[in-house]
Scaffold this motif. Sequence first.
Motif, PDB file in Angstrom:
ATOM      1  N   ALA A  58      -2.202 -69.548  -7.409  1.00  4.80           N
ATOM      2  CA  ALA A  58      -1.988 -70.936  -7.837  1.00  4.80           C
ATOM      3  C   ALA A  58      -0.684 -71.084  -8.603  1.00  4.80           C
ATOM      4  O   ALA A  58       0.048 -72.062  -8.429  1.00  4.80           O
ATOM      5  CB  ALA A  58      -3.169 -71.393  -8.694  1.00  4.80           C
ATOM      6  N   ALA A  59      -0.379 -70.102  -9.476  1.00  2.00           N
ATOM      7  CA  ALA A  59       0.874 -70.153 -10.232  1.00  2.00           C
ATOM      8  C   ALA A  59       2.075 -70.059  -9.302  1.00  2.00           C
ATOM      9  O   ALA A  59       3.069 -70.781  -9.471  1.00  2.00           O
ATOM     10  CB  ALA A  59       0.910 -69.024 -11.265  1.00  2.00           C
ATOM     11  N   LYS A  60       1.983 -69.182  -8.320  1.00  2.00           N
ATOM     12  CA  LYS A  60       3.074 -69.038  -7.354  1.00  2.00           C
ATOM     13  C   LYS A  60       3.283 -70.337  -6.586  1.00  2.00           C
ATOM     14  O   LYS A  60       4.428 -70.752  -6.322  1.00  2.00           O
ATOM     15  CB  LYS A  60       2.744 -67.904  -6.391  1.00  2.00           C
ATOM     16  N   ALA A  61       2.195 -71.014  -6.242  1.00  2.00           N
ATOM     17  CA  ALA A  61       2.300 -72.278  -5.516  1.00  2.00           C
ATOM     18  C   ALA A  61       2.992 -73.357  -6.336  1.00  2.00           C
ATOM     19  O   ALA A  61       3.576 -74.291  -5.784  1.00  2.00           O
ATOM     20  CB  ALA A  61       0.908 -72.754  -5.101  1.00  2.00           C
ATOM     21  N   GLU A  62       2.949 -73.204  -7.663  1.00  2.00           N
ATOM     22  CA  GLU A  62       3.598 -74.168  -8.561  1.00  2.00           C
ATOM     23  C   GLU A  62       5.011 -73.738  -8.930  1.00  2.00           C
ATOM     24  O   GLU A  62       5.637 -74.341  -9.798  1.00  2.00           O
ATOM     25  CB  GLU A  62       2.761 -74.349  -9.825  1.00  2.00           C
ATOM     26  N   GLY A  63       5.506 -72.696  -8.294  1.00  2.00           N
ATOM     27  CA  GLY A  63       6.887 -72.280  -8.516  1.00  2.00           C
ATOM     28  C   GLY A  63       7.085 -71.241  -9.590  1.00  2.00           C
ATOM     29  O   GLY A  63       8.235 -70.910  -9.922  1.00  2.00           O
ATOM     30  N   MET A  64       6.002 -70.681 -10.145  1.00  2.00           N
ATOM     31  CA  MET A  64       6.139 -69.651 -11.179  1.00  2.00           C
ATOM     32  C   MET A  64       6.187 -68.277 -10.536  1.00  2.00           C
ATOM     33  O   MET A  64       5.824 -68.104  -9.369  1.00  2.00           O
ATOM     34  CB  MET A  64       4.984 -69.738 -12.176  1.00  2.00           C
ATOM     35  N   ALA A  65       6.640 -67.303 -11.309  1.00  2.00           N
ATOM     36  CA  ALA A  65       6.688 -65.916 -10.847  1.00  2.00           C
ATOM     37  C   ALA A  65       5.792 -65.082 -11.748  1.00  2.00           C
ATOM     38  O   ALA A  65       6.252 -64.479 -12.726  1.00  2.00           O
ATOM     39  CB  ALA A  65       8.122 -65.394 -10.880  1.00  2.00           C
ATOM     40  N   PRO A  66       4.494 -65.009 -11.439  1.00  2.00           N
ATOM     41  CA  PRO A  66       3.573 -64.287 -12.320  1.00  2.00           C
ATOM     42  C   PRO A  66       3.631 -62.783 -12.123  1.00  2.00           C
ATOM     43  O   PRO A  66       4.024 -62.277 -11.066  1.00  2.00           O
ATOM     44  CB  PRO A  66       2.204 -64.831 -11.886  1.00  2.00           C
ATOM     45  N   LEU A  67       3.213 -62.063 -13.158  1.00  2.00           N
ATOM     46  CA  LEU A  67       3.011 -60.625 -13.091  1.00  2.00           C
ATOM     47  C   LEU A  67       1.534 -60.378 -13.373  1.00  2.00           C
ATOM     48  O   LEU A  67       1.007 -60.816 -14.395  1.00  2.00           O
ATOM     49  CB  LEU A  67       3.858 -59.898 -14.135  1.00  2.00           C
ATOM     50  N   VAL A  68       0.857 -59.676 -12.451  1.00  2.00           N
ATOM     51  CA  VAL A  68      -0.563 -59.365 -12.618  1.00  2.00           C
ATOM     52  C   VAL A  68      -0.694 -57.909 -13.049  1.00  2.00           C
ATOM     53  O   VAL A  68      -0.119 -57.014 -12.417  1.00  2.00           O
ATOM     54  CB  VAL A  68      -1.343 -59.599 -11.310  1.00  2.00           C
ATOM     55  N   LEU A  69      -1.455 -57.665 -14.112  1.00  2.00           N
ATOM     56  CA  LEU A  69      -1.672 -56.314 -14.629  1.00  2.00           C
ATOM     57  C   LEU A  69      -3.137 -55.941 -14.441  1.00  2.00           C
ATOM     58  O   LEU A  69      -4.034 -56.684 -14.844  1.00  2.00           O
ATOM     59  CB  LEU A  69      -1.303 -56.240 -16.111  1.00  2.00           C
ATOM     60  N   GLU A  70      -3.374 -54.797 -13.829  1.00  2.00           N
ATOM     61  CA  GLU A  70      -4.736 -54.333 -13.541  1.00  2.00           C
ATOM     62  C   GLU A  70      -4.921 -52.918 -14.079  1.00  2.00           C
ATOM     63  O   GLU A  70      -4.105 -52.034 -13.832  1.00  2.00           O
ATOM     64  CB  GLU A  70      -4.987 -54.355 -12.035  1.00  2.00           C
ATOM     65  N   ARG A  71      -6.010 -52.705 -14.825  1.00  2.00           N
ATOM     66  CA  ARG A  71      -6.242 -51.403 -15.448  1.00  2.00           C
ATOM     67  C   ARG A  71      -6.635 -50.335 -14.437  1.00  2.00           C
ATOM     68  O   ARG A  71      -6.408 -49.150 -14.664  1.00  2.00           O
ATOM     69  CB  ARG A  71      -7.317 -51.512 -16.525  1.00  2.00           C
ATOM     70  N   ASP A  72      -7.236 -50.718 -13.303  1.00  2.00           N
ATOM     71  CA  ASP A  72      -7.678 -49.744 -12.305  1.00  2.00           C
ATOM     72  C   ASP A  72      -6.551 -49.371 -11.351  1.00  2.00           C
ATOM     73  O   ASP A  72      -5.544 -50.085 -11.244  1.00  2.00           O
ATOM     74  CB  ASP A  72      -8.858 -50.296 -11.511  1.00  2.00           C
ATOM     75  N   LYS A  73      -6.774 -48.287 -10.625  1.00  2.00           N
ATOM     76  CA  LYS A  73      -5.786 -47.827  -9.648  1.00  2.00           C
ATOM     77  C   LYS A  73      -5.702 -48.797  -8.474  1.00  2.00           C
ATOM     78  O   LYS A  73      -4.627 -49.039  -7.921  1.00  2.00           O
ATOM     79  CB  LYS A  73      -6.143 -46.427  -9.158  1.00  2.00           C
ATOM     80  N   VAL A  74      -6.846 -49.345  -8.075  1.00  2.00           N
ATOM     81  CA  VAL A  74      -6.920 -50.330  -6.995  1.00  2.00           C
ATOM     82  C   VAL A  74      -7.735 -51.509  -7.500  1.00  2.00           C
ATOM     83  O   VAL A  74      -8.823 -51.319  -8.049  1.00  2.00           O
ATOM     84  CB  VAL A  74      -7.586 -49.735  -5.727  1.00  2.00           C
ATOM     85  N   PRO A  75      -7.253 -52.733  -7.354  1.00  2.00           N
ATOM     86  CA  PRO A  75      -8.020 -53.898  -7.808  1.00  2.00           C
ATOM     87  C   PRO A  75      -9.345 -54.005  -7.073  1.00  2.00           C
ATOM     88  O   PRO A  75      -9.379 -54.149  -5.852  1.00  2.00           O
ATOM     89  CB  PRO A  75      -7.099 -55.079  -7.466  1.00  2.00           C
ATOM     90  N   ARG A  76     -10.430 -53.896  -7.814  1.00  2.00           N
ATOM     91  CA  ARG A  76     -11.760 -54.066  -7.238  1.00  2.00           C
ATOM     92  C   ARG A  76     -12.622 -54.875  -8.201  1.00  2.00           C
ATOM     93  O   ARG A  76     -12.989 -55.983  -7.925  1.00  2.00           O
ATOM     94  CB  ARG A  76     -12.405 -52.704  -6.960  1.00  2.00           C
ATOM     95  N   GLY A  77     -12.935 -54.265  -9.335  1.00  2.00           N
ATOM     96  CA  GLY A  77     -13.654 -54.953 -10.396  1.00  2.00           C
ATOM     97  C   GLY A  77     -15.024 -55.468 -10.000  1.00  2.00           C
ATOM     98  O   GLY A  77     -15.633 -55.044  -9.013  1.00  2.00           O
TER      99      GLY A  77
END
Length: 355
Positions: free
Chosen positions: A113-132
């Motif tokens: 959603a942020a990207k669609a609004e023109g932002m450049a987000p950075l996502v940080l994930e504690r796991d090796k592969v996003p699953r959660g």
Amino acid sequence: MIEITTIGAGGGSIARVDAGGLLQVGPESAGSRPGEVCYGAGNRRPTLTDAHLVLGRINAARPIGGALTRDRNGVAGVGRGMSRILPARTQYEASVPLVIVGAGAAGLVAALAAKAEGMAPLVLERDKVPRGSTSLSAGLVPAAETRWQRAAGIEDTPGQFAADIMSKADGLPDPDAVASVTEAVGPALEWLADAHGFEFSVITDFRYPGHSALRMHGLPSRSGGELIDRLREAVERQEIDLLTDAHVVSLHATHDGRITGLTLRRPDGTEAEIGCGALILACNGYGGARNLVGRHIPSLADAPYFGHPGNQGDALLWGEALGAATRDLSGHQGHGSIAHPARAFSDQVESPDRK
């Protein structure tokens, strides 16, 4: 006549780290009600008495006045919350306009959603592969008044959806918050379908308990694993930066609580600091933190937990350390059966997820 000037701090004096990184004790106090955290009456900020309990100067096996809790781990958890907020830095080696902590369904949708609004987000994930937690679920999303419902001849509205939630929760939720969710989720699913090709459909042979209409939507496999995989693929196609093995351990804030950055820790113990203009916490609830479950849902203190181990209440602890108000922390949904040791379930106690 003797003039006596005294300086002291009672057991309820609250400890905190100020904007300069120095430990301060008082003058703010927890008072006698709710009092120190170790009395279990509701205060969530560390006091002198709590510190003495953790340091062993007060014997938890011999409660003062018969009222002192024996949950030293819980008190220690509050102290860790204090250290999670560090002073704002004057500069960072790298800064981004938006950081999203957590790469589950919530965090990845927020990134899209942020990207669609023109932002450049950075996502940080504690796991090796996003699953959660998303990957452990059936990947089903309740939504009202969707095009898939209309195609199946199902009559439903966001208002009806909201009424079902309020009835199921005995009228306790904030009706405005409920309405905001029930009105937004349908358009969000249709946006994911149109913008990113998600093949949602409505389930017509199963009505979720407490719902008055068929409104559960899912992808073809009806699995959370497929949902999180498709979201991650969409994030990659949008060239959104996703950093894994990045455990956020501290936030940086100004004296008035404005977040300026954070500290992340790698599996090898090295740390990095990143500045941010805005921050979204999408790191789920506290179901994996037994001390928090015991505090907010005492009846489930000893219940087996089969959710994602990363649900440690980080967002809750950060918020409380910043002085944020909390509500409805005892809200949860309990189910009955777990297939153990295979860790498959048809029902379970879901991870509390409160803001």
